[in-house]
Design a protein around this motif. Structure first.
Motif, mmCIF file in Angstrom:
data_model
loop_
_atom_site.group_PDB
_atom_site.id
_atom_site.type_symbol
_atom_site.label_atom_id
_atom_site.label_comp_id
_atom_site.label_asym_id
_atom_site.label_seq_id
_atom_site.Cartn_x
_atom_site.Cartn_y
_atom_site.Cartn_z
ATOM 1 N N ALA A 178 0.837 -1.206 0.000
ATOM 2 C CA ALA A 178 0.000 0.000 0.000
ATOM 3 C C ALA A 178 0.869 1.253 0.000
ATOM 4 N N HIS A 179 2.181 1.090 0.177
ATOM 5 C CA HIS A 179 3.086 2.248 0.258
ATOM 6 C C HIS A 179 4.124 2.098 -0.857
ATOM 7 N N LYS A 195 -16.885 -5.302 -5.056
ATOM 8 C CA LYS A 195 -16.723 -5.159 -3.592
ATOM 9 C C LYS A 195 -16.264 -6.465 -2.930
ATOM 10 N N ARG A 235 -7.155 -4.590 -6.175
ATOM 11 C CA ARG A 235 -7.151 -3.146 -6.441
ATOM 12 C C ARG A 235 -6.237 -2.861 -7.622
ATOM 13 N N LEU A 236 -6.525 -1.829 -8.346
ATOM 14 C CA LEU A 236 -5.604 -1.443 -9.420
ATOM 15 C C LEU A 236 -4.394 -0.809 -8.758
ATOM 16 N N GLY A 277 -1.075 1.230 -8.175
ATOM 17 C CA GLY A 277 -0.617 2.450 -8.846
ATOM 18 C C GLY A 277 -1.745 3.444 -9.065
ATOM 19 N N PHE A 278 -2.924 3.135 -8.518
ATOM 20 C CA PHE A 278 -4.046 4.078 -8.606
ATOM 21 C C PHE A 278 -4.510 4.447 -7.204
ATOM 22 N N ARG A 327 -3.985 8.338 -0.527
ATOM 23 C CA ARG A 327 -4.644 8.816 0.675
ATOM 24 C C ARG A 327 -4.833 10.332 0.670
ATOM 25 N N TYR A 351 -16.492 4.782 -12.052
ATOM 26 C CA TYR A 351 -16.067 4.349 -10.707
ATOM 27 C C TYR A 351 -14.816 5.109 -10.275
ATOM 28 N N LYS A 358 -14.609 8.118 -7.375
ATOM 29 C CA LYS A 358 -13.799 7.898 -6.173
ATOM 30 C C LYS A 358 -12.480 8.667 -6.225
ATOM 31 N N ASN A 413 -1.034 7.173 -9.601
ATOM 32 C CA ASN A 413 -0.079 7.855 -8.733
ATOM 33 C C ASN A 413 1.333 7.672 -9.291
ATOM 34 N N ASP A 424 3.723 5.889 -8.596
ATOM 35 C CA ASP A 424 4.235 4.522 -8.729
ATOM 36 C C ASP A 424 3.764 3.832 -9.994
HETATM 37 N N1 CMC Z 1 -8.361 0.251 -7.056
HETATM 38 C C1 CMC Z 1 -9.691 0.097 -6.856
HETATM 39 N N2 CMC Z 1 -10.395 0.721 -5.902
HETATM 40 C C2 CMC Z 1 -9.713 1.526 -5.069
HETATM 41 C C3 CMC Z 1 -8.324 1.738 -5.195
HETATM 42 C C4 CMC Z 1 -7.644 1.075 -6.237
HETATM 43 N N3 CMC Z 1 -6.336 1.235 -6.411
HETATM 44 N N4 CMC Z 1 -7.892 2.600 -4.225
HETATM 45 C C5 CMC Z 1 -8.979 2.913 -3.503
HETATM 46 N N5 CMC Z 1 -10.078 2.276 -4.009
HETATM 47 C C6 CMC Z 1 -11.463 2.401 -3.532
HETATM 48 C C7 CMC Z 1 -11.651 1.623 -2.235
HETATM 49 O O1 CMC Z 1 -12.115 0.310 -2.475
HETATM 50 C C8 CMC Z 1 -12.662 2.466 -1.500
HETATM 51 O O2 CMC Z 1 -13.927 2.179 -2.041
HETATM 52 P P1 CMC Z 1 -15.232 2.276 -1.084
HETATM 53 O O3 CMC Z 1 -15.339 3.700 -0.658
HETATM 54 O O4 CMC Z 1 -16.344 1.848 -2.000
HETATM 55 O O5 CMC Z 1 -14.988 1.328 0.054
HETATM 56 C C9 CMC Z 1 -12.326 3.902 -1.916
HETATM 57 O O6 CMC Z 1 -11.653 3.794 -3.191
HETATM 58 C C10 CMC Z 1 -11.392 4.622 -0.927
HETATM 59 O O7 CMC Z 1 -10.275 3.770 -0.661
HETATM 60 P P2 CMC Z 1 -9.491 3.744 0.733
HETATM 61 O O8 CMC Z 1 -8.742 2.466 0.821
HETATM 62 O O9 CMC Z 1 -10.436 4.079 1.847
HETATM 63 O O10 CMC Z 1 -8.514 4.961 0.537
HETATM 64 P P3 CMC Z 1 -7.177 5.200 1.335
HETATM 65 O O11 CMC Z 1 -6.941 6.665 1.286
HETATM 66 O O12 CMC Z 1 -7.204 4.549 2.669
HETATM 67 O O13 CMC Z 1 -6.111 4.394 0.436
HETATM 68 C C11 CMC Z 1 -4.345 3.817 -1.001
HETATM 69 C C12 CMC Z 1 -5.131 4.957 -0.348
HETATM 70 C C13 CMC Z 1 -3.132 4.405 -1.740
HETATM 71 C C14 CMC Z 1 -3.829 2.851 0.077
HETATM 72 C C15 CMC Z 1 -5.283 3.063 -1.999
HETATM 73 O O14 CMC Z 1 -5.766 3.943 -2.976
HETATM 74 C C16 CMC Z 1 -4.608 1.852 -2.643
HETATM 75 O O15 CMC Z 1 -4.587 0.760 -2.050
HETATM 76 N N6 CMC Z 1 -4.021 2.048 -3.877
HETATM 77 C C17 CMC Z 1 -3.277 0.985 -4.527
HETATM 78 C C18 CMC Z 1 -1.886 0.952 -3.916
HETATM 79 C C19 CMC Z 1 -1.024 2.095 -4.389
HETATM 80 O O16 CMC Z 1 -0.956 2.399 -5.571
HETATM 81 N N7 CMC Z 1 -0.295 2.704 -3.423
HETATM 82 C C20 CMC Z 1 0.704 3.746 -3.730
HETATM 83 C C21 CMC Z 1 0.386 5.055 -3.134
HETATM 84 S S1 CMC Z 1 1.459 6.336 -3.802
HETATM 85 C C22 CMC Z 1 3.019 5.963 -3.177
HETATM 86 C C23 CMC Z 1 3.180 6.311 -1.764
HETATM 87 O O17 CMC Z 1 3.060 7.497 -1.422
HETATM 88 O O18 CMC Z 1 3.475 5.389 -0.978
#
Ligand code: CMC
Length: 427
Positions: A263-264, A294, A299-300, A302-303, A306, A351, A355, A360, A362
């Motif tokens: 996730a990071h 759901k 998850r996708l 790189g998309f 936070r 979608y 949302k 991002n 990455d």
């Molecule tokens: N693909 C599909 N759905 C997603 C994704 C995704 N990548 N990211 C968030 N969502 C949905 C999630 O299911 C949720 O839906 P609902 O409201 O219906 O439950 C909604 O969007 C909000 O997601 P969240 O998990 O509550 O959001 P968060 O702010 O806690 O998470 C995140 C942020 C980066 C962990 C998350 O977007 C994710 O897991 N992304 C994929 C991993 C990724 O690319 N991480 C790199 C972040 S950038 C580098 C860094 O700074 O480390």
């Protein structure tokens, strides 16, 4: 907002000061909350909690703004260098030419590792993940550099910071060489920080690695884009570890461990693995459907982010860099067609729009690093290399802050209340 906030607990009003930052949301100073009310705040994931005061990096997630010491990331990525940004983060101001030369020379002089560390690598399996090696080797540095672990001495803190910034490329390149079964390549002081790293990674005794200026610039830009990012999970980990007085090498090892998570920092590796798994553009709809389902944890990668809910300003720069590198290197890997198509489809899908899920940094950095020739397992190690400067700058800032205390969150306890022990024969 007014300069105080009222909170009513059990019918009694309490007033708490509201502190302004130089820009961005004000914070309600609730340090006296527990003493006055006997209650804690509850904020898992720290979504509404400022854990410290900092003058390093500012992010406005809604506007897609990222500033280091006030300078926009796009300007730094376009016009600056990783060495200059490192100086800026550590010292607060852009350097003069003399200051930059001295700083670069200092970092260059610290790039070599204690020779004994080479034998340390040999304790790992050849197929060890580079991040596992990085955690171990960085954690072990305190055993090699005792003379820079007195954290109450600003001079020693600065030497440790310089050592960490300087040795990370050597350590990361050696992790790669070890997994590839190739001999370690020593640093060369006549090369730039970034060129040196590329050479230590890709050069072999039988063939010198030719440094392409487009690749060198792209790599330097990737380092700049990952240099710091406010109080993210790994930085907060470094601060928390450092708050106990732990030595800087141990703190950075803790940050590396945290960064590894998918996730990071692990997202760049996960993103490219996902693109490989998708394989061809015609399979993208299947994966988009899974991301929206759901009941499917997929998850996708790189998309989403936070903090950035508009766009990731680092991704904008990275997208351009990716195009430049792919063109220059003439790369034709089908994974890049999948990346382009996936980006297009997701950006136009209801979608993802609703949302606020954008690619991002990455998402694109994996594409560039792969084109340069790095295996996916090295991606997060490169992120760690670059983020080290942010970690040490944040750690130094924390240690110098008179308000600094050991980090000790509290909890909402929901376990059993007190009960008497039952001997095993009676259970
Ligand atoms: N693909 C599909 N759905 C997603 C994704 C995704 N990548 N990211 C968030 N969502 C949905 C999630 O299911 C949720 O839906 P609902 O409201 O219906 O439950 C909604 O969007 C909000 O997601 P969240 O998990 O509550 O959001 P968060 O702010 O806690 O998470 C995140 C942020 C980066 C962990 C998350 O977007 C994710 O897991 N992304 C994929 C991993 C990724 O690319 N991480 C790199 C972040 S950038 C580098 C860094 O700074 O480390």
């Amino acid at each position: 907002m007014s300069d105080s906030a009222k909170l009513s607990v059990a019918g009694k009003d309490h007033e708490y000061p509201v502190l302004p930052g130089s820009v961005g949301p004000e914070v309600i100073d609730i340090r006296k909350l527990y003493a006055q009310t006997g209650t804690f705040t509850y904020d898992p994931g720290f979504t509404s909690t400022a854990s410290c005061e900092s003058g390093l990096t500012y992010i406005d997630g809604d506007q897609g703004i990222l500033l280091h010491r006030g300078y926009p990331i796009s300007q730094l990525a376009e016009k600056s260098s990783f060495m200059e940004v490192s100086y800026l983060l550590l010292n607060g101001e852009l350097p003069t030419q003399d200051e930059l030369d001295t700083f670069t020379r200092t970092i260059t002089r610290h790039t070599m590792l204690h020779e004994q560390l080479a034998t340390f690598y040999r304790g790992f399996r050849r197929d060890a993940h580079p991040m596992a090696i990085m955690c171990g080797v960085i954690g072990a540095l305190s055993a090699f550099y005792h003379d820079s672990t007195d954290i109450s001495d600003p001079q020693q803190r600065m030497i440790a910071s310089h050592r960490l910034i300087a040795k990370m490329p050597t350590i990361a390149a050696m992790a790669y060489k070890y997994s590839a079964g190739q001999p370690f390549v020593y640093p060369r002081n006549d090369l730039s920080y970034t060129a040196n790293f590329l050479r230590m990674t890709f050069s072999v005794p039988a063939e010198e690695y030719e440094i392409d200026p487009v690749v060198e610039q792209a790599m330097d830009r990737i380092f700049i884009l990952h240099a710091d990012h406010e109080q993210n999970a790994s930085t907060s980990t470094v601060r928390l570890a450092g708050s106990s007085g732990a030595n800087p090498f141990a703190c950075i090892a803790a940050g590396i461990a945290c960064l590894w998570g998918p996730a990071h920092g692990g997202a760049n590796e996960a993103a490219l693995n996902m693109l490989h798994e998708i394989g061809t553009p015609d399979r993208i709809p299947e994966y988009i459907a899974r991301a929206k389902d759901k009941d499917d944890p997929f998850r996708l990668m790189g998309f989403g982010h936070r903090v950035y809910k508009n766009y990731d300003p680092r991704a904008k720069v990275m997208q351009k860099t990716a195009a430049e590198v792919l063109k220059k290197l003439g790369v034709t890997d089908p994974v890049f067609d999948v990346a382009r198509e996936l980006e297009h489809i997701a950006l136009n899908d209801e979608y993802f729009i609703e949302k606020k899920l954008y690619p991002n940094v990455d998402f694109y950095s994996g594409v560039v690093l792969s084109a340069i020739g790095f295996p996916t397992s090295m991606f997060t190690a490169l992120f760690a290399l670059a983020r080290t400067v942010g970690w040490v700058a944040q750690w130094n800032e924390m240690i110098s802050d008179p308000a600094q205390k050991i980090g000790r969150p509290r909890q909402l306890y929901t376990g059993p209340t007190q009960r008497d022990y039952v001997p095993v024969a009676k259970r």
